[in-house]
Design a protein around this motif. Structure first.
Motif, PDB file in Angstrom:
ATOM      1  N   ARG A  49       0.808  -1.212   0.000  1.00  0.00           N
ATOM      2  CA  ARG A  49       0.000   0.000   0.000  1.00  0.00           C
ATOM      3  C   ARG A  49       0.846   1.269   0.000  1.00  0.00           C
ATOM      4  O   ARG A  49       0.491   2.256  -0.629  1.00  0.00           O
ATOM      5  CB  ARG A  49      -0.914   0.000   1.237  1.00  0.00           C
ATOM      6  N   ASP A  53       0.334   4.101  -2.764  1.00  0.00           N
ATOM      7  CA  ASP A  53      -0.082   5.460  -2.389  1.00  0.00           C
ATOM      8  C   ASP A  53       0.925   6.498  -2.853  1.00  0.00           C
ATOM      9  O   ASP A  53       0.544   7.579  -3.317  1.00  0.00           O
ATOM     10  CB  ASP A  53      -0.259   5.555  -0.867  1.00  0.00           C
ATOM     11  N   GLN A  57       0.083   9.513  -5.359  1.00  0.00           N
ATOM     12  CA  GLN A  57       0.287  10.895  -4.914  1.00  0.00           C
ATOM     13  C   GLN A  57       1.160  11.676  -5.891  1.00  0.00           C
ATOM     14  O   GLN A  57       1.020  12.895  -6.017  1.00  0.00           O
ATOM     15  CB  GLN A  57       0.917  10.909  -3.517  1.00  0.00           C
TER      16      GLN A  57
END
Length: 265
Positions: A49, A53, A57
């Motif tokens: 994860r 992420d 981003q």
């Protein structure tokens, strides 16, 4: 790994991140495309994860796909298998396109909406009747030529980087054989006809492997097309030029997203 450690998570193959990194270095595992240190999670391009992420981003971005990654051979096979005729080009580099969360969300929402109407999964197909299709591009820059220089340019006339930055946009389409739509093909040869070498000094052409929500297809085989069309016939989600999909046309930006950038010559 022979570190004599114990598994810190039930079912884990390795006792620590140190051993996971060592497995990547020794070629026992395929590296995450983001951190390039830890092994990919099963059926994923990232280790977990945190890297997912981080990529999201920083999106939109390109991530180099190493030639040692099995996905590299898989995409080359798709490219070669859909190339009609001899003189197949050579694929030199492949990059993963990491789209923004907004682009991913609108694609998934559209796919869900098409699935709810067509119930494609119950027919043994993918959700929304989604498929991989090729799309030729004409870059102005040399993005991807160097795996260490994957910055997307900001030129509004660089069609490749524009798609990577904001995804496909119906406002930027030009008229084709079946009107104003976003054109892809099941054949890399067909999409190749819409590419050119980027700039002086770059030996590569570029093609995107995309995911397209086809939904219910109107199969066009003969007759007169409507060059002013801005939508498929009523009751359909896309238009296929021939049953073999020499061209597939969608008329909504959210029906398509870029997945991989292929550089070849």
């Amino acid at each position: 790994m022979n570190c004599n450690g114990t598994e810190f998570v039930p079912g884990s193959k390795y006792c620590s991140n140190k051993c996971r990194k060592a497995a990547v270095k020794q070629g026992l595992e395929v590296a995450c495309l983001m951190c390039k240190e830890l092994p990919k999670a099963p059926k994923r391009d990232f280790c977990g994860r945190a890297c997912f992420d981080k990529a999201e981003q920083n999106a939109p971005i390109l991530l180099d796909l190493p030639k040692t990654d099995p996905k590299f051979a898989d995409i080359i096979k798709q490219f070669n298998d859909t190339w009609q005729g001899s003189n197949k080009p050579m694929v030199h580099r492949i990059c993963k396109v990491v789209n923004t969360k907004a682009v991913e969300n609108r694609f998934q929402e559209y796919r869900q909406k098409v699935e709810q109407v067509g119930n494609w999964v119950s027919l043994g197909k993918t959700a929304g009747n989604e498929a991989s299709r090729w799309h030729g591009t004409n870059p102005e820059c040399t993005v991807g030529d160097d795996p260490n220089k994957l910055e997307i340019c900001t030129s509004t006339s660089c069609t490749l980087c524009r798609v990577i930055r904001t995804s496909f946009d119906m406002k930027n389409v030009v008229v084709g054989v079946y009107g104003f739509g976003i054109y892809t093909s099941a054949y890399s040869t067909t999409s190749h006809a819409y590419t050119r070498v980027a700039t002086e000094g770059s030996p590569y052409r570029t093609m995107l492997l995309t995911q397209v929500v086809m939904g219910k297809e109107h199969i066009f085989t003969s007759g007169i097309t409507d060059l002013n069309a801005t939508a498929p016939p009523e009751g359909y989600d896309s238009v296929a030029i021939s049953p073999e999909h020499h061209a597939l046309v969608v008329f909504q930006s959210e029906a398509i997203r870029a997945s991989w950038l292929v550089l070849y010559s």
